[in-house]
Design a protein around this motif. Structure first.
Motif, PDB file in Angstrom:
ATOM      1  N   PRO A  45       0.829  -1.214   0.000  1.00 42.63           N
ATOM      2  CA  PRO A  45       0.000   0.000   0.000  1.00 42.63           C
ATOM      3  C   PRO A  45       0.861   1.260   0.000  1.00 42.63           C
ATOM      4  O   PRO A  45       1.951   1.261   0.560  1.00 42.63           O
ATOM      5  CB  PRO A  45      -0.792  -0.103   1.312  1.00 42.63           C
ATOM      6  N   SER A  46       0.377   2.299  -0.602  1.00 46.92           N
ATOM      7  CA  SER A  46       1.096   3.569  -0.629  1.00 46.92           C
ATOM      8  C   SER A  46       1.037   4.240   0.727  1.00 46.92           C
ATOM      9  O   SER A  46      -0.021   4.532   1.256  1.00 46.92           O
ATOM     10  CB  SER A  46       0.477   4.507  -1.658  1.00 46.92           C
ATOM     11  N   ARG A  47       2.196   4.451   1.246  1.00 48.56           N
ATOM     12  CA  ARG A  47       2.216   5.097   2.551  1.00 48.56           C
ATOM     13  C   ARG A  47       1.701   6.531   2.454  1.00 48.56           C
ATOM     14  O   ARG A  47       1.019   7.017   3.341  1.00 48.56           O
ATOM     15  CB  ARG A  47       3.634   5.088   3.090  1.00 48.56           C
ATOM     16  N   GLN A  48       2.075   7.204   1.383  1.00 44.88           N
ATOM     17  CA  GLN A  48       1.689   8.609   1.248  1.00 44.88           C
ATOM     18  C   GLN A  48       0.183   8.783   1.298  1.00 44.88           C
ATOM     19  O   GLN A  48      -0.341   9.648   1.988  1.00 44.88           O
ATOM     20  CB  GLN A  48       2.237   9.175  -0.070  1.00 44.88           C
TER      21      GLN A  48
ATOM     22  N   GLU B 104      16.824  -4.343   4.319  1.00 44.02           N
ATOM     23  CA  GLU B 104      15.450  -3.946   4.654  1.00 44.02           C
ATOM     24  C   GLU B 104      15.191  -2.482   4.338  1.00 44.02           C
ATOM     25  O   GLU B 104      14.170  -2.127   3.754  1.00 44.02           O
ATOM     26  CB  GLU B 104      15.230  -4.114   6.163  1.00 44.02           C
ATOM     27  N   PHE B 105      16.124  -1.645   4.758  1.00 39.63           N
ATOM     28  CA  PHE B 105      15.935  -0.215   4.535  1.00 39.63           C
ATOM     29  C   PHE B 105      15.914   0.103   3.049  1.00 39.63           C
ATOM     30  O   PHE B 105      15.144   0.935   2.586  1.00 39.63           O
ATOM     31  CB  PHE B 105      17.029   0.590   5.231  1.00 39.63           C
ATOM     32  N   SER B 110      12.700   2.049  -1.368  1.00 40.79           N
ATOM     33  CA  SER B 110      12.403   2.016  -2.800  1.00 40.79           C
ATOM     34  C   SER B 110      10.978   1.568  -3.071  1.00 40.79           C
ATOM     35  O   SER B 110      10.338   2.031  -3.993  1.00 40.79           O
ATOM     36  CB  SER B 110      13.380   1.085  -3.511  1.00 40.79           C
ATOM     37  N   GLU B 111      10.485   0.667  -2.245  1.00 39.47           N
ATOM     38  CA  GLU B 111       9.206   0.026  -2.531  1.00 39.47           C
ATOM     39  C   GLU B 111       8.121   1.020  -2.924  1.00 39.47           C
ATOM     40  O   GLU B 111       7.422   0.873  -3.901  1.00 39.47           O
ATOM     41  CB  GLU B 111       8.727  -0.749  -1.305  1.00 39.47           C
ATOM     42  N   ALA B 132      18.955  -6.587  -3.719  1.00 34.61           N
ATOM     43  CA  ALA B 132      18.164  -5.416  -3.341  1.00 34.61           C
ATOM     44  C   ALA B 132      18.563  -4.216  -4.186  1.00 34.61           C
ATOM     45  O   ALA B 132      17.722  -3.421  -4.612  1.00 34.61           O
ATOM     46  CB  ALA B 132      18.351  -5.110  -1.860  1.00 34.61           C
ATOM     47  N   LEU B 133      19.856  -4.088  -4.435  1.00 36.37           N
ATOM     48  CA  LEU B 133      20.331  -2.976  -5.244  1.00 36.37           C
ATOM     49  C   LEU B 133      19.765  -3.048  -6.649  1.00 36.37           C
ATOM     50  O   LEU B 133      19.400  -2.032  -7.248  1.00 36.37           O
ATOM     51  CB  LEU B 133      21.863  -2.996  -5.312  1.00 36.37           C
TER      52      LEU B 133
END
Lengths: 327, 327
Positions: A45-48, B104-105, B110-111, B132-133
């Motif tokens: 889900p979009s956090r924004q 994770e970060f 990016s997600e 991840a990169l």
DNA sequence: TTGTAAGCGTTATCAA
DNA sequence: TTGATAACGCTTACAA
């Protein structure tokens, strides 16, 4: 990839998908269908959009005076895991000891609900600070300073330096003090008062000009020690407001053939990693910075959840760490 | 207080208010009217709504391995002002040297376009990192390590330690090395190779087991120095991969009556503030961490604006700082 | 130069 | 238990 597409693929309404992620008020079958689609698509889900709708950011802003400081980094390492575990991200705002930027960040954070809460690692309070604090419409905890009317977690600097000085005075007759700006109530005023009161209690007379004023740096400690030893060569103890200052003093004394602790005793405050490295190892005050960070984070969590509306004040315990720089 | 109310009070449409804040395509009169209302109300546009609409967050995520590190803090203090001046906020994500959290970060950032760009202060690259990169759909700059295919800014660790070791070997015959994990290419592999190559060039034979492996801590430096001096008591130089390690070595030597630099020379890498405080002051490599942070920030700015699509690699210059721990 | 209207991707209310 | 529908506060074609 938005919630509508997921809903369509799963053959439900988007409201149901939303519930899937939130309330959980969804039948087994639909739940399974939705799960399948999500697994396949990797939808997140979009956090924004969520923030816009709910008004919650799940972010806590932490305002710090500088990033390269042993005490600050310990506080932050106490804060972060507590907040992360509670589902909050931590946004670090570094002001580089610029009071104006500190105020700016407070405004920025509160103005438009950028964050759900703020931890202010404080140094000084100017009128601008007080004004910004008053206008802050966000849960707040003040860390490392005490400020009445606000929730605070701070160190017992007065008592710590008073006790430490008392110990030094068991074997010293002519102590001097290197402090920092008194506007910084904790590190400046409180530690200085601790020193003075201990002297008074031990019946040691302290000259008016016995305080040298330093920055929070090694170099500054060096020059202050120089000033002291030139003005009063018989000085036999230098109590410093911070470890960094003490390191500078140590260096000066060493370079000028004065033995520590035989000729001059030296103490710091902070128990930084360096304190065990210098020669001789430094007697200092160990403050529970990391724990105070955890404490502040927990308090903030309480205020943010609304359970805990009344301001509280936590004064941390300390320990005196006696090493080779005192007798 | 939203844009509609402002529009109404100013007697214009909300589109005009929006333009007032963005394009600036507004007549003088309306502009004045809007300004008046804004001054009176203290209105600030909602960042969240803007983000939702434009897809730009104006935030850059900086992933750092630890907060309490001299080199990291210098890099961050280079990054922050550059990005702030360009209108970006800096979100610091501290991983505490946990490779999994690092990954994770990256995912988190990016997600869902949490940030407009990422600076990764890197240490090691696991397969998970690489994956991840690859999936990262956000502008990225790698700082403090070199990784082909990505924009990087890093230190010339190989050359620095090679030159430093060369200088030490002018007066030393039996050097030893305390290094860190080779998985950390910059701090581990490169520095070690610099040491080995310098020995080779000077015709000094280095025993197979001449490397002791340390953590990035003072204590670890202490025990490694102990191991070295017990295994090869005639050792007359210890080259250390970091300043912290060197401090530990210094402490060990001092406590065991070995004089530095007369009996044993010691060197570090990093030129941390401590290096000028310890006794004797430490010969070390000065890396331009702050500048490298600025450089990385500027590169990221270029990539984010889209001007600058081709990956580039910047290797920073260094200086050798000769102090009292070498001859 | 300005206004209208259509989204951005969610959640919350309400009726079914 | 579910689905329409109306916000949340803004930007941006497009038309005027």
């Amino acid at each position: 990839m938005d919630i509508n597409q997921i809903a369509q693929m799963a053959g439900v309404s988007r409201a149901t998908v939303s519930r899937y992620f939130n309330d959980g008020y969804v039948s087994q079958e639909k739940r399974a269908a939705i799960k399948r689609v999500i697994d396949k698509t990797g939808y997140v889900p979009s956090r924004q959009a969520k923030v816009l709708r709910t008004g919650k950011t799940d972010i806590v802003g932490v305002i710090i005076p500088k990033i390269n400081s042993a005490s600050v980094s310990r506080m932050v390492s106490g804060i972060t895991p507590v907040l992360n575990d509670a589902g909050y991200q931590v946004l670090l705002a570094n002001t580089d000891n610029d009071a104006a930027r500190e105020v700016e960040f407070m405004r920025l954070f509160s103005e438009r609900r950028q964050v759900d809460g703020v931890i202010l690692v404080a140094t000084i309070f100017t009128p601008a600070h007080l004004a910004a604090l008053k206008e802050l419409n966000t849960p707040l905890v003040v860390l490392d300073q005490s400020l009445s009317g606000y929730s605070c977690v701070y160190q017992d600097d007065y008592e710590a330096v008073r006790e430490l000085t008392g110990q030094v005075l068991a074997t010293a007759k002519a102590p001097a003090y290197i402090g920092v700006l008194e506007e910084d109530v904790s590190a400046g005023e409180m530690r200085h008062r601790g020193f003075l009161d201990a002297c008074r209690e031990c019946g040691v007379e302290v000259p008016e000009d016995a305080q040298e004023l330093a920055e929070f740096t090694v170099d500054s400690g060096y020059s202050c020690a120089e000033a002291i030893m030139q003005a009063r060569p018989h000085t036999d103890a230098i109590v410093c407001a911070t470890d960094s200052i003490a390191f500078g003093a140590l260096t000066y004394l060493h370079e000028h053939g004065l033995r520590v602790p035989e000729d001059v005793q030296v103490t710091g405050v902070g128990d930084s990693e360096l304190a065990q490295v210098v020669t001789p190892r430094l007697t200092t005050v160990h403050h529970h910075y990391k724990t105070s960070g955890q404490e502040a984070a927990k308090m903030l969590l309480g205020t943010m959840s609304g359970d805990d509306t009344v301001a509280r004040t936590v004064k941390m315990a300390y320990e005196i760490v006696r090493r080779a720089s005192t007798r």
